[in-house]
Design an enzyme around this catalytic site. Structure first.
Site, PDB file in Angstrom:
ATOM      1  N   CYS A 103       0.872  -1.182   0.000  1.00 41.13           N
ATOM      2  CA  CYS A 103       0.000   0.000   0.000  1.00 41.13           C
ATOM      3  C   CYS A 103       0.906   1.229   0.000  1.00 41.13           C
ATOM      4  O   CYS A 103       1.682   1.437   0.912  1.00 41.13           O
ATOM      5  CB  CYS A 103      -0.859  -0.018   1.260  1.00 41.13           C
ATOM      6  SG  CYS A 103      -1.969   1.367   1.453  1.00 41.13           S
ATOM      7  N   GLU A 142      -4.601  -8.158  -4.052  1.00 37.03           N
ATOM      8  CA  GLU A 142      -4.785  -8.209  -2.595  1.00 37.03           C
ATOM      9  C   GLU A 142      -4.016  -7.064  -1.978  1.00 37.03           C
ATOM     10  O   GLU A 142      -2.930  -6.721  -2.449  1.00 37.03           O
ATOM     11  CB  GLU A 142      -4.246  -9.549  -2.094  1.00 37.03           C
ATOM     12  CG  GLU A 142      -4.352  -9.762  -0.612  1.00 37.03           C
ATOM     13  CD  GLU A 142      -3.002  -9.935   0.072  1.00 37.03           C
ATOM     14  OE1 GLU A 142      -3.005 -10.276   1.251  1.00 37.03           O
ATOM     15  OE2 GLU A 142      -1.944  -9.689  -0.542  1.00 37.03           O
ATOM     16  N   ARG A 189      -7.180 -12.313   9.780  1.00 35.09           N
ATOM     17  CA  ARG A 189      -6.377 -11.475   8.875  1.00 35.09           C
ATOM     18  C   ARG A 189      -7.344 -10.785   7.933  1.00 35.09           C
ATOM     19  O   ARG A 189      -8.044 -11.448   7.165  1.00 35.09           O
ATOM     20  CB  ARG A 189      -5.397 -12.365   8.111  1.00 35.09           C
ATOM     21  CG  ARG A 189      -4.306 -11.620   7.365  1.00 35.09           C
ATOM     22  CD  ARG A 189      -3.343 -12.593   6.694  1.00 35.09           C
ATOM     23  NE  ARG A 189      -2.237 -11.899   6.075  1.00 35.09           N
ATOM     24  CZ  ARG A 189      -1.082 -11.615   6.687  1.00 35.09           C
ATOM     25  NH1 ARG A 189      -0.879 -11.991   7.927  1.00 35.09           N
ATOM     26  NH2 ARG A 189      -0.136 -10.976   6.041  1.00 35.09           N
ATOM     27  N   ARG A 191      -7.936  -8.428   4.794  1.00 37.40           N
ATOM     28  CA  ARG A 191      -7.287  -7.890   3.600  1.00 37.40           C
ATOM     29  C   ARG A 191      -8.367  -7.569   2.570  1.00 37.40           C
ATOM     30  O   ARG A 191      -9.398  -8.223   2.523  1.00 37.40           O
ATOM     31  CB  ARG A 191      -6.316  -8.908   2.989  1.00 37.40           C
ATOM     32  CG  ARG A 191      -5.059  -9.169   3.820  1.00 37.40           C
ATOM     33  CD  ARG A 191      -4.136  -7.952   3.850  1.00 37.40           C
ATOM     34  NE  ARG A 191      -2.905  -8.155   4.572  1.00 37.40           N
ATOM     35  CZ  ARG A 191      -2.707  -7.881   5.865  1.00 37.40           C
ATOM     36  NH1 ARG A 191      -3.695  -7.395   6.593  1.00 37.40           N
ATOM     37  NH2 ARG A 191      -1.534  -8.078   6.426  1.00 37.40           N
TER      38      ARG A 191
END
Ligand SMILES: C[S@@+](CC[C@H](N)C(=O)[O-])C[C@H]1O[C@@H](n2cnc3c(N)ncnc32)[C@H](O)[C@@H]1O
Length: 468
Positions: A103, A142, A189, A191
């Protein structure tokens, strides 16, 4: 030949395992049952900027010795210094492009005679270049969920740039933030998964809440119900204009973009019923016998530090797991005391050029609840040093604890057991890989849904290639 896939930012091959399985077996069965997919990774790329030795590539090439694997910086393979023809020659034709990428800030400064200024080093623009030159029918990406609301001072801008630039290449897009544990997998998690479809494909996205929740490729794989707010957004302008001004704020947890029109809303997950996506669903399911765990993973109250560690605290703020002495000092005598100090509440006295201040942190649980799916694995999970964020498992209260071993971390990401075990790779590196990787079961499930669509229905544009 199968459905041809290009895997970018491949790491140790999480996407590949989800789409091809391992030796044809599925992650959902812990690699005991046939997966039955027809994906074929025809080219992959991985290069780690922070180290000279390319550890992830050692593992990738060891596990897939016949892979058409490229180990160069992606900027060198598809960057703006290359012509379209060179990029076209560098990357084989494919139907599906996949990758989990960092990111970053996607804003661009302006346009000059060489094109858009400010793209250098920003990895999104490499993905964009491949989409531009190769136009695969499908793309699955992702990222961390923060992408939907970045940056802090202009919420949603970066994702708006990603969406707008995909739309300009004739891709419609759906996305969903998936917490693997919500769907029976062993790790909490979260995502965001972003699925783009080129307009030339037979798959048409719909701007419809029910369809997005349960019928789209991601929705069918991970069904949901709308909850809370929704927004309709029209993304206007080129990347330079969006960089200057994006007035609509963050994007919600799922959504669809058709043309430049976005429908986005928050959702809650729907139970999958009997359908099991993983043989492990709690932290305790992945744990090895404690006796089989090497000594260096243990933390106990016998390991006495060479010299005690002393941290002065603000008056009146008790620590969570250690006592303070009469001078308001935390005294750490053992390795275990360091973990207790780091994970607990504190108001630590520090000195900077501006004078004395107190650094405060709230309390975290000392140990992980093994009856729940695990917390997110982070890249610094390995190494023996005490930590606020690494997992810690209680074996005997107040006496014996341990960290997670690489095999357990692999299970939490639904990788094959020992996948990253390689004579040149340290345990800390293996943990780093797992902190970077994804939960393979998510990709497996999306891959199966997409393949069903391609085979059972109408995507003749892809089928035509498959029968060739
Ligand atoms: C979030 S991780 C993806 C991990 C992968 N999905 C897996 O299952 O292991 C991003 C990867 O991109 C790689 N990377 C970062 N910069 C790169 C670059 N310039 N060229 C190629 N790969 C890069 C990193 O080394 C890292 O392995």
């Amino acid at each position: 030949m199968g459905i041809r896939v290009v895997e970018l930012f491949a790491g140790v091959g999480g996407f590949r395992l989800g789409l091809e399985g391992w030796q044809g077996k599925s992650s959902s069965s812990n690699y005991t049952k046939k997966l039955g997919t027809d994906y074929k990774i025809v080219w992959s790329n991985q290069w780690e900027p922070s180290t000279n030795i390319q550890h992830a590539n050692l593992v990738y090439k060891h596990k897939w010795p016949n892979a058409n694997h490229n180990d160069k910086d992606i900027n060198e393979v598809v960057g703006d210094h290359l012509t379209n023809k060179q990029v076209n020659d560098n990357i084989p034709d494919h139907e599906l492009l996949v990758g989990g990428f960092p990111c970053q800030d996607y804003s661009v400064a302006g346009v000059n005679t060489n094109g858009i200024e400010g793209k250098k080093g920003v990895l999104w623009w490499n993905i964009h270049r491949i989409l531009d030159v190769k136009r695969p029918k499908y793309v699955l990406l992702e990222n961390v969920d923060r992408l939907l609301k970045s940056p802090v001072n202009k919420r949603g801008r970066d994702f708006a740039i990603l969406l707008a630039t995909m739309s300009d290449l004739d891709y419609d897009v759906e996305w969903k933030v998936i917490n693997a544990a919500d769907y029976g997998m062993p790790q909490r998690r979260r995502r965001v998964f972003i699925f783009g479809v080129h307009k030339s494909s037979g798959l048409k996205l719909k701007s419809d809440i029910d369809w997005i929740n349960t019928e789209s490729i991601i929705g069918k794989s991970f069904p949901s119900k709308m909850k809370g707010d929704r927004k309709l957004i029209k993304i206007k302008g080129n990347p330079v204009a969006i960089s200057k001004d994006f007035p609509h704020g963050k994007f919600f947890n799922c959504g669809v973009m058709i043309g430049r029109d976005v429908l986005t809303f928050d959702y809650s997950p729907v139970d999958l019923g009997d359908k099991k996506l993983s043989v492990f669903d709690k932290l305790k399911d992945v744990l090895e016998n404690h006796e089989a765990v090497p000594k260096e993973f243990y933390v106990d109250n016998h390991k006495i530090l060479k010299s005690p560690l002393i941290k002065e605290q603000k008056e009146g703020v008790p620590l969570s797991y250690l006592d303070l002495n009469a001078r308001n000092e935390a005294i750490m005598l053992t390795e275990l005391d360091k973990w207790k100090y780091l994970k607990g509440r504190k108001a630590e006295k520090r000195v900077s050029s501006k004078g004395v201040f107190f650094y405060t942190e709230g309390p975290l649980k000392l140990t992980d609840d093994v009856n729940l799916p695990s917390r997110t694995i982070i890249t610094s999970e390995g190494g023996s040093g005490a930590s606020r964020f690494k997992h810690l498992i209680e074996i005997e209260p107040n006496s014996l604890y341990r960290r997670l071993i690489p095999l357990e971390l692999e299970r939490l990401n639904m990788f094959p057991e020992g996948h990253t075990n390689h004579h040149n790779i340290s345990d800390a590196k293996r943990a780093f890989f797992m902190g970077n990787a994804l939960v393979v079961g998510i990709i497996e499930r999306i891959g199966l849904t997409l393949q069903d669509f391609i085979f059972e229905s109408e995507d003749e544009s892809v089928l035509q290639h498959l029968v060739k």
